[in-house]
Design an enzyme around this catalytic site. Structure first.
Site, short mmCIF file in Angstrom:
data_model
loop_
_atom_site.label_atom_id
_atom_site.label_comp_id
_atom_site.label_asym_id
_atom_site.label_seq_id
_atom_site.Cartn_x
_atom_site.Cartn_y
_atom_site.Cartn_z
N ARG A 251 -10.61 -11.23 1.20
CA ARG A 251 -11.49 -12.23 0.55
C ARG A 251 -10.84 -13.61 0.55
O ARG A 251 -11.54 -14.62 0.55
CB ARG A 251 -11.83 -11.75 -0.86
CG ARG A 251 -10.65 -11.61 -1.77
CD ARG A 251 -10.95 -10.79 -3.01
NE ARG A 251 -10.99 -9.35 -2.73
CZ ARG A 251 -11.26 -8.41 -3.65
NH1 ARG A 251 -11.55 -8.77 -4.88
NH2 ARG A 251 -11.27 -7.15 -3.32
N LYS B 119 0.84 -1.20 0.00
CA LYS B 119 0.00 0.00 0.00
C LYS B 119 0.88 1.25 0.00
O LYS B 119 2.03 1.21 0.42
CB LYS B 119 -0.88 0.02 1.26
CG LYS B 119 -2.03 -0.96 1.24
CD LYS B 119 -2.86 -0.82 2.50
CE LYS B 119 -4.02 -1.81 2.51
NZ LYS B 119 -5.00 -1.59 1.44
N1 BES Z 1 -8.28 -3.71 4.06
C1 BES Z 1 -8.40 -3.26 2.72
C2 BES Z 1 -9.68 -2.48 2.47
C3 BES Z 1 -9.81 -1.14 3.15
C4 BES Z 1 -9.47 0.00 2.48
C5 BES Z 1 -10.33 -1.04 4.42
C6 BES Z 1 -9.63 1.23 3.07
C7 BES Z 1 -10.47 0.18 5.02
C8 BES Z 1 -10.13 1.32 4.34
C9 BES Z 1 -8.40 -4.44 1.76
O1 BES Z 1 -7.67 -5.54 2.16
C10 BES Z 1 -7.82 -3.95 0.49
O2 BES Z 1 -6.66 -3.64 0.49
N2 BES Z 1 -8.62 -3.91 -0.56
C11 BES Z 1 -8.16 -3.44 -1.83
C12 BES Z 1 -8.72 -4.37 -2.88
C13 BES Z 1 -8.13 -4.15 -4.23
C14 BES Z 1 -6.68 -4.55 -4.22
C15 BES Z 1 -8.90 -4.96 -5.23
C16 BES Z 1 -8.69 -2.03 -2.01
O3 BES Z 1 -9.81 -1.74 -1.57
O4 BES Z 1 -7.95 -1.21 -2.56
MN MN Z 2 -5.61 -5.36 1.55
#
Ligand code: BES
Ligand code: MN
Ligand code: ZN
Length: 497
Positions: free
Chosen positions: A354, A280
């Protein structure tokens, strides 16, 4: 905390402080009028001087008024009379309680104008009073080395007025409301803790500790070898990059008949989500310590089921892992085999929630569940779609989805349905495995749910995406305790209490 219902005679109640309302036009609400006459018109005088406008959320503490037992009166703005209802009432009560918690007042009588019974019946009135009162005492379990400020003094809350016929219902509401606040505090404490302390094994220990406190709770913790024996290849793929070993927690509340189909709650417990190799961006990455909020809500809900002795079986499943990059971490393009036997091409290691949920959802099948509900901070896309006010709900059973939406509305912990139709699942095609774990940016909250849907066929299943609601950023950074109130209402209703 001690809660009681009051029926009449506000001026003579033995509370230190009376909480009464003023509308925006300066008009005193019903109970305030009674106090005004008892105190030689002091309240009207304050309002006519313009010291309190009556705007929603405004408060003014008056002391030593003549003619009443109480040493203080807290005037509280209710907003405009025309739009007065449940929401402004909640808002007024919340600010009144915040004002009280900054004082040394230890007992209050709440006497704000009650919204109509259709908006807030006696049960929900009692529930909201207790829930909000107890929540006003919540303090973040911070690790500041300076001395802790004194705990709020509030101990006794009298709620009213309640007609005689409604007293029982209101009292039941008080008991439930206090339990909901306690459960939300369980979630908040776990979620606020930093990821160096709140690890997968810490979550497991907390589940164990909870089970020790309640005879109805039974816990089983799968360590890494046990998880391997369950063939949870997707969960293990996420965990493999971290020094923290994963845990899979099974927490059961044994209420109701022994072999009745249980409600199964499944929580995403990513104790820190760095994104893994698909790392991230740095800004706000600290907030990914909240990525176990679903797991915390599940543990909190089980604590509520036990505390209220709900006459039903509830099983909580928590998949607890840390998502980290390392030389051993799972890489984009790697293929994992889930416990269901289906293979997944992991195109993005940041779509880890997921993956762990797919194995946890599959595990639920052995319980022959009545329904399965998973709770997860799953997608940033859900935050884009719904902001911070509603959680996203999707599922393969419209009745279950509706049940959750309605529970959220009653609990003032709202959720909104997104359309999980077949088309979204088609976006998960992979050339190399049964499907991929990502499907592009568009409709990201729904394609994530569609992925989960591949593992819940034949189950009555719903998914709550709480990425936008489980915690707050900014000055008030921290866990909100949501969706524990929603889940509590859902369970209490199902139990028929
Ligand atoms: N934990 C995150 C989702 C999230 C984002 C929670 C912001 C709280 C605030 C999740 O694991 C994630 O990283 N999701 C990605 C999915 C993408 C890679 C398809 C996302 O939402 O960017
Ligand atoms: Mn994630
Ligand atoms: Zn995540």
């Amino acid at each position: 905390m001690h809660f009681e219902v009051w029926a009449r005679g506000l001026g003579a109640l033995g509370a230190e402080c009376l909480v009464v309302g003023v509308f925006e036009d300066g008009e005193l609400a019903e109970e305030a009028l009674a106090i005004d006459s008892a105190t030689e018109g002091r309240l009207k005088k304050v309002v006519s001087r313009g010291d309190l406008s009556g705007r929603a959320g405004e408060t003014l503490l008056l002391t030593d008024l003549p003619g009443i037992e109480a040493s203080r009166v807290l005037l509280t703005g209710l907003g405009s009379r025309k739009s007065y209802g449940r929401k402004p009432w909640r808002r007024a009560l919340t600010s009144a309680l915040a004002a009280i918690s900054r004082t040394r007042i230890s007992s209050i009588a709440i006497a704000l104008d009650r919204p109509g019974a259709r908006e807030l019946d006696d049960y929900y009135f009692g529930r909201a009073v207790a829930e909000l009162s107890a929540a006003s005492l919540y303090r973040v379990n911070d690790l500041k080395s300076s001395k802790k400020p004194k705990a709020p003094a509030l101990q006794t809350v009298l709620a009213g007025p309640v007609r005689k016929a409604g007293i029982q219902a209101a009292e039941r509401g008080l008991v439930h409301g206090e339990a909901i606040a306690a459960a939300a505090a369980v979630q908040r404490d776990l979620a606020n803790l930093p990821a160096n302390l709140c690890t997968p094994s810490y979550l497991a220990e907390q589940a164990r500790a909870l089970a020790k406190q309640h005879a109805s709770l039974k816990v089983q913790v799968l360590d890494e070898p046990a998880i391997r024996r369950e063939k949870m290849g997707c969960l293990l793929a996420v965990a493999q990059g971290s020094h923290q070993a994963p845990r899979f927690i099974v927490l059961e509340h044994k209420g109701g008949k022994a072999n009745s189909p249980p409600v199964v709650l499944v929580g995403k417990g990513v104790t820190f989500d760095s994104g893994g190799i698909s790392l991230k961006d740095p800004p706000g990455m600290d907030e990914m310590k909240f990525d176990m909020s679903g797991a915390a809500a599940v543990i909190a809900s089980l604590s509520l089921a036990a505390r209220l002795r709900l006459p039903m079986r509830v099983i909580g499943l928590v998949a607890a892992v840390e998502n980290m990059p390392s030389g051993q971490a799972v890489k984009p393009g790697d293929i994992a085999t889930s416990a269901s036997g289906q293979t997944v091409e992991i195109l993005n290691t940041d779509a880890e929630g997921r993956l762990i949920l797919s194995d946890a959802l599959h595990y639920s099948r052995r319980f022959n569940p009545a329904v399965v509900v998973d709770i997860a901070t799953l997608t940033g896309a859900c935050v884009v779609a719904l902001g911070h006010h509603h959680a996203g709900v999707m599922g393969n059973d419209d009745r279950l989805v509706r049940e959750l939406v309605e529970a959220g509305a009653r609990a003032d912990d709202r959720a909104w349905q997104l359309p999980l139709t077949e088309e979204y699942g088609e976006q998960l095609k992979s050339n190399f495995a049964d499907f991929a774990n990502v499907a592009g940016r568009e409709g990201g909250a729904i394609t994530a749910a569609a992925f989960l849907g591949k593992f819940t066929q034949g189950l009555k299943w719903a998914h709550l995406d709480v990425a936008g609601t489980a915690y707050q950023s900014g000055a008030q950074k921290g866990s909100t305790g949501r969706p524990t109130p929603l889940l509590a209402d859902f369970l209490i209703r199902r139990a028929g209490l």
